[in-house]
Design a protein around this motif. Structure first.
Motif, PDB file in Angstrom:
ATOM      1  N   ILE A  19       0.834  -1.199   0.000  1.00 41.40           N
ATOM      2  CA  ILE A  19       0.000   0.000   0.000  1.00 41.40           C
ATOM      3  C   ILE A  19       0.879   1.263   0.000  1.00 41.40           C
ATOM      4  O   ILE A  19       0.624   2.199  -0.754  1.00 41.40           O
ATOM      5  N   ALA A  20       1.928   1.260   0.844  1.00 39.81           N
ATOM      6  CA  ALA A  20       2.802   2.439   0.928  1.00 39.81           C
ATOM      7  C   ALA A  20       3.448   2.710  -0.428  1.00 39.81           C
ATOM      8  O   ALA A  20       3.565   3.866  -0.854  1.00 39.81           O
ATOM      9  N   ALA A  21       3.849   1.640  -1.124  1.00 44.78           N
ATOM     10  CA  ALA A  21       4.473   1.806  -2.438  1.00 44.78           C
ATOM     11  C   ALA A  21       3.482   2.426  -3.426  1.00 44.78           C
ATOM     12  O   ALA A  21       3.833   3.314  -4.210  1.00 44.78           O
ATOM     13  N   ALA A  26       1.668   7.137  -6.462  1.00 40.33           N
ATOM     14  CA  ALA A  26       0.577   8.054  -6.842  1.00 40.33           C
ATOM     15  C   ALA A  26       0.981   9.496  -6.554  1.00 40.33           C
ATOM     16  O   ALA A  26       0.686  10.403  -7.333  1.00 40.33           O
ATOM     17  N   LYS A  27       1.670   9.685  -5.430  1.00 42.13           N
ATOM     18  CA  LYS A  27       2.095  11.042  -5.042  1.00 42.13           C
ATOM     19  C   LYS A  27       3.020  11.646  -6.097  1.00 42.13           C
ATOM     20  O   LYS A  27       2.892  12.817  -6.435  1.00 42.13           O
ATOM     21  N   GLN A  32      -2.961  12.702  -4.469  1.00 44.70           N
ATOM     22  CA  GLN A  32      -2.918  12.533  -3.014  1.00 44.70           C
ATOM     23  C   GLN A  32      -4.125  11.709  -2.556  1.00 44.70           C
ATOM     24  O   GLN A  32      -5.236  11.862  -3.064  1.00 44.70           O
ATOM     25  N   VAL A  33      -3.846  10.804  -1.615  1.00 41.48           N
ATOM     26  CA  VAL A  33      -4.915   9.981  -1.055  1.00 41.48           C
ATOM     27  C   VAL A  33      -5.278  10.560   0.316  1.00 41.48           C
ATOM     28  O   VAL A  33      -4.397  10.798   1.131  1.00 41.48           O
ATOM     29  N   SER A  59       1.267   7.290   8.592  1.00 35.89           N
ATOM     30  CA  SER A  59       2.516   6.544   8.434  1.00 35.89           C
ATOM     31  C   SER A  59       2.650   5.974   7.017  1.00 35.89           C
ATOM     32  O   SER A  59       3.740   5.647   6.567  1.00 35.89           O
ATOM     33  N   LEU A  60       1.530   5.859   6.327  1.00 37.67           N
ATOM     34  CA  LEU A  60       1.572   5.355   4.950  1.00 37.67           C
ATOM     35  C   LEU A  60       1.725   6.475   3.936  1.00 37.67           C
ATOM     36  O   LEU A  60       1.717   6.247   2.723  1.00 37.67           O
ATOM     37  N   GLY A  61       1.826   7.702   4.437  1.00 36.25           N
ATOM     38  CA  GLY A  61       2.016   8.843   3.523  1.00 36.25           C
ATOM     39  C   GLY A  61       0.721   9.397   2.953  1.00 36.25           C
ATOM     40  O   GLY A  61       0.739  10.195   2.031  1.00 36.25           O
TER      41      GLY A  61
END
Ligand code: NAP
Length: 276
Positions: A19-21, A26-27, A32-33, A59-61
Motif C-alpha cells: 500500500i505504501a508503495a 501516486a504522489k 494525493q490519497v 505513516s503510509l504517507g
C-alpha cells in the motif's frame, strides 16, 4: 500435529509495504490519497479506533481529515457533512465511525456515501456488488479474514467453511467472499439447530459471534482451521469467540489479540489505495 499460528502482523506488514508503495507512486504523479473520518459524539471505542487509523494513514504517507460532530448532531447535519466530503475531490475515502448515536439513521448515512469513497462498504451499492460476486469493495474485517487465509496459504476451494454469525459487517460478507473463492459455506446464527454438529463438519471455522470462548474443543474436528474474529473484553483481557483449548486440535488458528484485528485496520488503507 504442528499447529500454525496465523498472526496478524506479518499479514498487515505485507499489505503495508504494497500500500505504501502505491501511495508513494501516486504522489509522484500528483495524486494525493486522503481519508476523511467522521465521528458523531464521544464513543470511547471509536476514539481509540480513530487515533489508530490516523496514525496508520499518516505513516503510509496518506492524508487524513477528521470531522467531529457533537452527540446531539441532527441527521441533516451529519448528512450535510457526508455530502460535502462526497463532493470534495481531495477526499478519496470516507469513514463514518459506527455506531452512530441511536437517534441517527446509520443506514441512510451509509447510503449517502459516494460508492467510490465508501471504504467500509456501508453503501448498499457496494454491498450489492459484493453479493453479485464483484468484490471490489467489501467491509474491512471480512477482507482481513481473507487476506490472512491467503497469506498463510490456506486452501479454500471445495472446503467446508462454517461461518458463525450473520451480521452485515462480518458474517454475511465473509461468507460471500469465501463463496467467491469456491468454498462450500454454511452460515450459522442464534437460531441454528445442532450448532456443534455443524461445527464438527467444518474444515475451517470463521467465528464472529461476539461471545467469549463460545466455540469449545468438543465442537470442532481434529485439524480444523480457526479464524477467530471475536474481540471480547473480559476482566481487562481480550478474548476471542473460540476457546483457547481449541488450538490444541486445530491445524491453524488466528490468535486474539494479535490476529484478525491487526489486519482489519490495514484493510481500510487497502480500500483507500485500491484505485491507485
Ligand atoms: P453481531 O452483530 O452481534 O453478530 C453476532 C452474530 O452472532 C449474529 O449473527 C448472531 O445471530 C450470532 N449469535 C449470537 N449468539 C449466538 C449463539 N448463541 N449461537 C449462534 N450464533 C449466535 O456481531 P459482529 O459485529 O458481527 O461481531 C462479532 C464479533 O466480532 C464480536 O466479538 C466483535 O467484537 C468482533 N469484531 C471484530 C472485528 C475485528 O476487526 N477483529 C471487527 C468487527 C467485529 P443472530 O443474527 O441470529 O442474532
Amino acid at each position: 500435529m504442528e499447529t500454525l499460528l496465523m498472526s496478524g502482523k506479518p499479514v498487515a506488514d505485507a499489505a503495508r509495504e504494497r500500500i505504501a508503495a502505491k501511495i508513494a507512486a501516486a504522489k509522484t504523479n500528483g495524486k494525493q490519497v486522503t481519508l476523511a473520518i467522521v465521528t458523531v459524539g464521544d464513543d470511547p471505542a471509536s476514539h481509540v479506533y480513530k487515533s489508530r487509523l490516523i496514525k496508520m494513514t499518516e505513516s503510509l504517507g496518506a492524508g487524513v481529515r477528521t470531522v467531529e460532530l457533537p452527540a446531539t448532531a441532527s441527521q441533516e447535519e451529519v448528512e450535510a457533512v457526508i455530502k460535502e466530503l462526497n463532493a470534495d475531490e481531495k477526499v478519496t475515502g470516507i469513514l463514518p465511525m459506527m455506531p452512530l448515536p441511536k437517534h441517527l439513521n446509520s443506514d441512510a448515512v451509509g447510503a449517502l456515501l459516494a460508492p467510490a469513497k465508501d471504504v467500509d462498504c456501508l453503501n448498499p451499492f457496494n454491498a450489492g456488488e459484493l453479493y453479485l460476486g464483484r468484490s471490489r469493495w467489501a467491509p474491512c474485517t471480512p477482507r482481513a479474514c481473507m487476506a490472512t487465509l491467503a497469506h498463510y496459504g490456506i486452501e479454500l476451494k471445495g472446503k467446508h467453511v462454517v461461518v458463525l454469525g450473520r451480521s452485515n459487517v462480518v458474517g454475511k460478507p465473509v461468507a460471500l467472499l469465501l463463496l467467491q473463492e469456491h468454498a462450500t459455506v454454511t452460515i450459522c446464527h442464534s437460531r441454528t439447530q445442532d450448532l456443534p454438529g455443524i461445527l464438527r463438519q467444518a474444515d475451517i471455522i470463521v467465528a464472529a459471534v461476539g461471545i467469549p470462548s463460545f466455540v469449545k474443543q468438543d465442537m470442532v474436528k481434529e485439524g480444523v482451521v480457526i479464524v477467530d474474529v471475536g474481540i471480547n473484553a473480559v476482566d481487562g483481557k481480550l478474548l476471542g469467540d473460540v476457546d483457547a483449548a481449541v488450538a490444541e486440535k486445530a491445524s491453524a488458528f488466528t490468535p486474539v489479540p494479535g490476529g484478525i484485528g491487526v489486519v482489519s485496520n490495514m484493510m481500510v488503507m487497502d480500500m483507500l489505495s485500491r484505485d491507485l
